[in-house]
Design a protein around this motif. Sequence first.
Motif, PDB file in Angstrom:
ATOM      1  N   ASP A 179       0.806  -1.218   0.000  1.00  0.00           N
ATOM      2  CA  ASP A 179       0.000   0.000   0.000  1.00  0.00           C
ATOM      3  C   ASP A 179       0.837   1.266   0.000  1.00  0.00           C
ATOM      4  O   ASP A 179       0.306   2.359  -0.186  1.00  0.00           O
ATOM      5  N   SER A 180       2.167   1.147   0.218  1.00  0.00           N
ATOM      6  CA  SER A 180       2.955   2.305   0.636  1.00  0.00           C
ATOM      7  C   SER A 180       4.006   2.762  -0.360  1.00  0.00           C
ATOM      8  O   SER A 180       4.694   1.937  -0.989  1.00  0.00           O
ATOM      9  N   ARG A 181       4.168   4.067  -0.450  1.00  0.00           N
ATOM     10  CA  ARG A 181       5.247   4.662  -1.237  1.00  0.00           C
ATOM     11  C   ARG A 181       6.621   4.169  -0.772  1.00  0.00           C
ATOM     12  O   ARG A 181       7.569   4.128  -1.555  1.00  0.00           O
ATOM     13  N   ASN A 182       6.702   3.803   0.508  1.00  0.00           N
ATOM     14  CA  ASN A 182       7.983   3.321   1.027  1.00  0.00           C
ATOM     15  C   ASN A 182       8.414   2.006   0.395  1.00  0.00           C
ATOM     16  O   ASN A 182       9.589   1.639   0.491  1.00  0.00           O
ATOM     17  N   ASP A 183       7.487   1.306  -0.245  1.00  0.00           N
ATOM     18  CA  ASP A 183       7.805   0.025  -0.866  1.00  0.00           C
ATOM     19  C   ASP A 183       8.041   0.127  -2.372  1.00  0.00           C
ATOM     20  O   ASP A 183       8.168  -0.896  -3.051  1.00  0.00           O
ATOM     21  N   LEU A 184       8.127   1.344  -2.884  1.00  0.00           N
ATOM     22  CA  LEU A 184       8.391   1.508  -4.316  1.00  0.00           C
ATOM     23  C   LEU A 184       9.676   0.804  -4.770  1.00  0.00           C
ATOM     24  O   LEU A 184       9.695   0.209  -5.857  1.00  0.00           O
ATOM     25  N   PRO A 185      10.769   0.837  -3.991  1.00  0.00           N
ATOM     26  CA  PRO A 185      11.968   0.130  -4.457  1.00  0.00           C
ATOM     27  C   PRO A 185      11.725  -1.350  -4.751  1.00  0.00           C
ATOM     28  O   PRO A 185      12.181  -1.870  -5.776  1.00  0.00           O
ATOM     29  N   LEU A 186      11.005  -2.029  -3.859  1.00  0.00           N
ATOM     30  CA  LEU A 186      10.758  -3.455  -4.072  1.00  0.00           C
ATOM     31  C   LEU A 186       9.688  -3.681  -5.137  1.00  0.00           C
ATOM     32  O   LEU A 186       9.774  -4.628  -5.928  1.00  0.00           O
ATOM     33  N   LEU A 187       8.692  -2.824  -5.180  1.00  0.00           N
ATOM     34  CA  LEU A 187       7.672  -2.958  -6.224  1.00  0.00           C
ATOM     35  C   LEU A 187       8.303  -2.867  -7.622  1.00  0.00           C
ATOM     36  O   LEU A 187       7.889  -3.575  -8.548  1.00  0.00           O
ATOM     37  N   ARG A 188       9.292  -2.020  -7.758  1.00  0.00           N
ATOM     38  CA  ARG A 188       9.957  -1.856  -9.057  1.00  0.00           C
ATOM     39  C   ARG A 188      10.865  -3.027  -9.397  1.00  0.00           C
ATOM     40  O   ARG A 188      11.265  -3.186 -10.553  1.00  0.00           O
ATOM     41  N   LYS A 189      11.188  -3.831  -8.412  1.00  0.00           N
ATOM     42  CA  LYS A 189      12.149  -4.931  -8.626  1.00  0.00           C
ATOM     43  C   LYS A 189      11.483  -6.237  -9.042  1.00  0.00           C
ATOM     44  O   LYS A 189      12.113  -7.080  -9.678  1.00  0.00           O
ATOM     45  N   VAL A 190      10.193  -6.411  -8.704  1.00  0.00           N
ATOM     46  CA  VAL A 190       9.531  -7.681  -9.004  1.00  0.00           C
ATOM     47  C   VAL A 190       8.850  -7.641 -10.374  1.00  0.00           C
ATOM     48  O   VAL A 190       8.569  -6.570 -10.914  1.00  0.00           O
ATOM     49  N   ASP A 191       8.579  -8.828 -10.917  1.00  0.00           N
ATOM     50  CA  ASP A 191       7.915  -8.923 -12.224  1.00  0.00           C
ATOM     51  C   ASP A 191       6.452  -8.508 -12.160  1.00  0.00           C
ATOM     52  O   ASP A 191       5.903  -8.007 -13.135  1.00  0.00           O
ATOM     53  N   ASN A 192       5.829  -8.753 -11.002  1.00  0.00           N
ATOM     54  CA  ASN A 192       4.393  -8.516 -10.880  1.00  0.00           C
ATOM     55  C   ASN A 192       4.072  -7.633  -9.681  1.00  0.00           C
ATOM     56  O   ASN A 192       3.595  -8.126  -8.644  1.00  0.00           O
ATOM     57  N   PRO A 193       4.312  -6.316  -9.791  1.00  0.00           N
ATOM     58  CA  PRO A 193       3.937  -5.419  -8.699  1.00  0.00           C
ATOM     59  C   PRO A 193       2.430  -5.280  -8.607  1.00  0.00           C
ATOM     60  O   PRO A 193       1.743  -5.172  -9.630  1.00  0.00           O
TER      61      PRO A 193
END
Length: 217
Positions: A179-193
């Motif tokens: 849910d969080s902007r703080n997780d953008l680094p990991l969201l950008r790293k996975v194939d299916n954010p």
Amino acid sequence: MALAIFDLDETLIHGDCASLWSAQMGRLGWVDSESFLRRDLQLMDAYGKGHLAMEDYMAFSLEPIAGRTPEEVEHLVGPWVEDFIEPIIFSDACKKIAEHRKAGDRILIISASGTHLVKPIAERLGVDEILGIELEIKGGVYTGNTVGTLTYREGKITRLMDWLDAEEENLEGAYFYSDSRNDLPLLRKVDNPRVVNPDPVLLAEAEKAGWPIHQWS
């Protein structure tokens, strides 16, 4: 089989477990409820805006358990999870976990909260594997300090990559729900954010990137 990774607070549950535990410590008489919760609210507001140094929040929030044994804390966290966390688990989150489990995916919860809270909540969700902020124990009691890399922002990637190496896993086809902007680094790293009930910054990024957006209740 792929890896299905879930953030915890405001993703799987409708709330922040650390703040809810702070309120519980007030009820237990471990802290002065009014002043402690006021400071907790200030720090969590900074977290929501992406301005928080997680080290500062952990030093504050762990102070009341310093000198207490893990067994003492665990004994009190269990009923708290049943009374205060179970009612705010998103039913849609349970359905999504079940969906991934049926597909044979490996499920992991990765959270910027302490493992003393994340582990029992994950157990209620039927999830065995977690990554959270590790607490230091010396002489059989919590010191109020943390150990190792904090699972926050880029720290989630660091800890996850170490976990992947240890488990001989990889991120091919992996999902990450947050849910969080703080997780953008990991969201950008996975194939299916996958974005869940996103904050305004994350919503804008998800719309720009074309990521699926879920509204869970």
